[in-house]
Design an enzyme around this catalytic site. Structure first.
Site, mmCIF file in Angstrom:
data_model
loop_
_atom_site.group_PDB
_atom_site.id
_atom_site.type_symbol
_atom_site.label_atom_id
_atom_site.label_comp_id
_atom_site.label_asym_id
_atom_site.label_seq_id
_atom_site.Cartn_x
_atom_site.Cartn_y
_atom_site.Cartn_z
ATOM 1 N N PHE A 67 54.294 -42.154 -20.239
ATOM 2 C CA PHE A 67 54.886 -41.875 -18.929
ATOM 3 C C PHE A 67 55.345 -43.189 -18.318
ATOM 4 O O PHE A 67 54.554 -44.112 -18.122
ATOM 5 C CB PHE A 67 53.846 -41.195 -18.046
ATOM 6 C CG PHE A 67 54.394 -40.521 -16.824
ATOM 7 C CD1 PHE A 67 54.942 -39.252 -16.902
ATOM 8 C CD2 PHE A 67 54.357 -41.156 -15.588
ATOM 9 C CE1 PHE A 67 55.439 -38.619 -15.783
ATOM 10 C CE2 PHE A 67 54.853 -40.532 -14.461
ATOM 11 C CZ PHE A 67 55.394 -39.255 -14.552
ATOM 12 N N GLN A 86 10.490 -45.890 -3.446
ATOM 13 C CA GLN A 86 11.260 -44.990 -2.586
ATOM 14 C C GLN A 86 12.713 -45.430 -2.444
ATOM 15 O O GLN A 86 13.630 -44.598 -2.442
ATOM 16 C CB GLN A 86 10.616 -44.908 -1.199
ATOM 17 C CG GLN A 86 11.250 -43.842 -0.315
ATOM 18 C CD GLN A 86 10.615 -43.760 1.054
ATOM 19 O OE1 GLN A 86 10.716 -44.698 1.844
ATOM 20 N NE2 GLN A 86 9.948 -42.638 1.336
ATOM 21 N N GLU A 126 47.327 -42.647 -10.777
ATOM 22 C CA GLU A 126 47.970 -41.525 -10.081
ATOM 23 C C GLU A 126 47.986 -41.710 -8.566
ATOM 24 O O GLU A 126 47.903 -40.752 -7.799
ATOM 25 C CB GLU A 126 47.301 -40.191 -10.435
ATOM 26 C CG GLU A 126 47.327 -39.845 -11.909
ATOM 27 C CD GLU A 126 48.731 -39.697 -12.475
ATOM 28 O OE1 GLU A 126 49.686 -40.161 -11.844
ATOM 29 O OE2 GLU A 126 48.871 -39.122 -13.562
ATOM 30 N N GLY A 127 48.121 -42.961 -8.132
ATOM 31 C CA GLY A 127 48.285 -43.234 -6.711
ATOM 32 C C GLY A 127 47.032 -43.784 -6.062
ATOM 33 O O GLY A 127 45.931 -43.299 -6.287
#
Length: 399
Positions: A138, A294, A379-380
């Site tokens: 792409f 914890q 993708e941005g």
């Protein structure tokens, strides 16, 4: 006769109408999980050592059928529903980032091409890509522009040939691919008008390829910067009509791809969390297991809640896209934004659980931490996702 993009989508060109029986899917999910834990982990060690994804890995992924999962049966895929595919992406993403990148890209680029292809193009380009016999990279982003209507790479037509001039960068698999799915514009046009989508042969004269693969994470995946000078591309290699270039790039492809990246974040976060859980259980400090502290237990609890929330939103976005819900684009950006921020928090806490040893390359969490950062711009960026979401919200408000 070439169908319109609307007719092709209605005929199932985007694969939304597919699915396989649940029993068959569960067997496939188990097989993918077994591969990721076994051979996939062995490949991860080799890739980190050599910095290369070998051909043997591509061949194995192809032989396993992992490169043909998401596409409809009509073009050689396994015919999974999108939600089923997301379940597998979640598992693949626990493996090495380059493995995830291969299956994500190869199982995704057909979505951009198929709705706009004619029968000849489908046979020549898409069926071999779905089979894993060829790789299509792409090719949208440019070094001096963004990834949309501001592209400046241009073509001029001479008979049955376009002459392509311009530059692209950050192109994943831009070196080893067989074709670049490249987006340019007709000379003299601006905005969306005149944009074209072209399948450009990797060996086209006038194309210069620079290897830019040295990255912080996602080692082994090749990336390239490309320069074209009057590179000839047959007009027959154009997908869709002149003016539909950005429709090919962004139309039916970007929304599911963003959801896939969001699920990739979920899968990688799960890997980080499991590494932290395992380390906390076996590490002893001052006579007690780390997991009994914890502060550590609370960090792990926060991680579990964070992962579950991002996963639920991603599945909501996936269902919306699968059902052709109009809210799917905004939900995809919400999922990607939420998941990528979650991944940053989870991997940071998981590394902290490991203490100083987590900073060493001998620990798998070190690689996971580096690989997680790449998801922020795939993708941005978050800023792009916020713009998409805001536009949808304000449009609804104005209505």
């Amino acid at each position: 006769m070439k169908t319109s993009s609307v007719e092709a989508a209605a005929a199932g060109a985007d694969g939304r109408g597919s699915s396989i029986p649940e029993g068959q899917y569960q067997a496939l999910l188990a097989r993918v999980t077994e591969w990721v834990i076994g051979p996939g982990e062995a490949w991860a060690e080799e890739i980190e050592t050599t910095g290369i994804v070998p051909d043997e890995l591509w061949n194995q992924l192809r032989a396993e059928g992992f490169l043909s999962l998401a596409a409809p049966r009509e073009i050689g895929g396994a015919g999974l529903s999108f939600l089923q595919w997301m379940g597998l992406m979640e598992v693949f993403s626990r493996s090495h980032a380059s493995v995830r990148m291969i299956v994500h890209v190869v199982n995704g680029t057909w979505r951009a091409m198929n709705p706009f292809a004619d029968d000849a193009q489908r046979r020549k380009f898409i069926v071999p890509a779905v089979a894993g016999q060829s790789v299509v990279a792409f090719t949208l982003t440019e070094p001096a522009n963004g990834s949309g209507a501001d592209i400046t790479s241009s073509v001029r037509r001479e008979g049955d040939t376009y002459l392509l001039t311009g530059s692209k960068h950050l192109i994943t698999f831009g070196i080893r691919c067989d074709y670049w799915l490249l987006f340019a514009r007709l000379e003299g046009t601006a905005g969306r008008e005149g944009t074209v989508a072209l399948l450009v042969d990797r060996n086209t004269p006038g194309a210069q390829v620079e290897d830019t693969s040295r990255t912080m994470g996602v080692r082994g995946t090749d990336h390239a910067s490309l320069t074209f000078t009057n590179a000839p591309v047959p007009v027959a290699n154009r997908l869709g009509a002149e003016g539909e270039g950005l429709a090919v790039a962004l139309g039916g492809f970007l929304t599911p791809s963003r959801i896939s990246v969001a699920m990739s974040c979920v899968g990688l976060a799960q890997r980080a969390q499991q590494l932290a859980l395992d380390y906390a259980a076996r590490r002893t400090t001052f006579g007690k297991p780390l997991s009994s502290r914890q502060a550590i237990a609370f960090s792990l609890a926060e991680n579990a809640a964070d992962i579950a929330a991002a996963r639920a939103l991603t599945l909501t976005a996936a269902a919306a896209w699968q059902n052709a819900d109009a809210e799917a684009p905004a939900l995809s950006s919400m999922a990607k934004l939420t998941a990528v921020d979650m991944l940053g928090r989870v991997t940071d806490k998981a590394l902290q659980v490991h203490g100083g040893i987590g900073y060493w390359q001998s620990q798998p969490i070190e690689r996971v931490y580096r690989d997680a950062r790449a998801q922020r711009f795939e993708e941005g960026t978050n800023e792009i996702q916020k713009s998409v979401i805001a536009k949808a919200l304000l449009g609804q408000s104005a209505g």
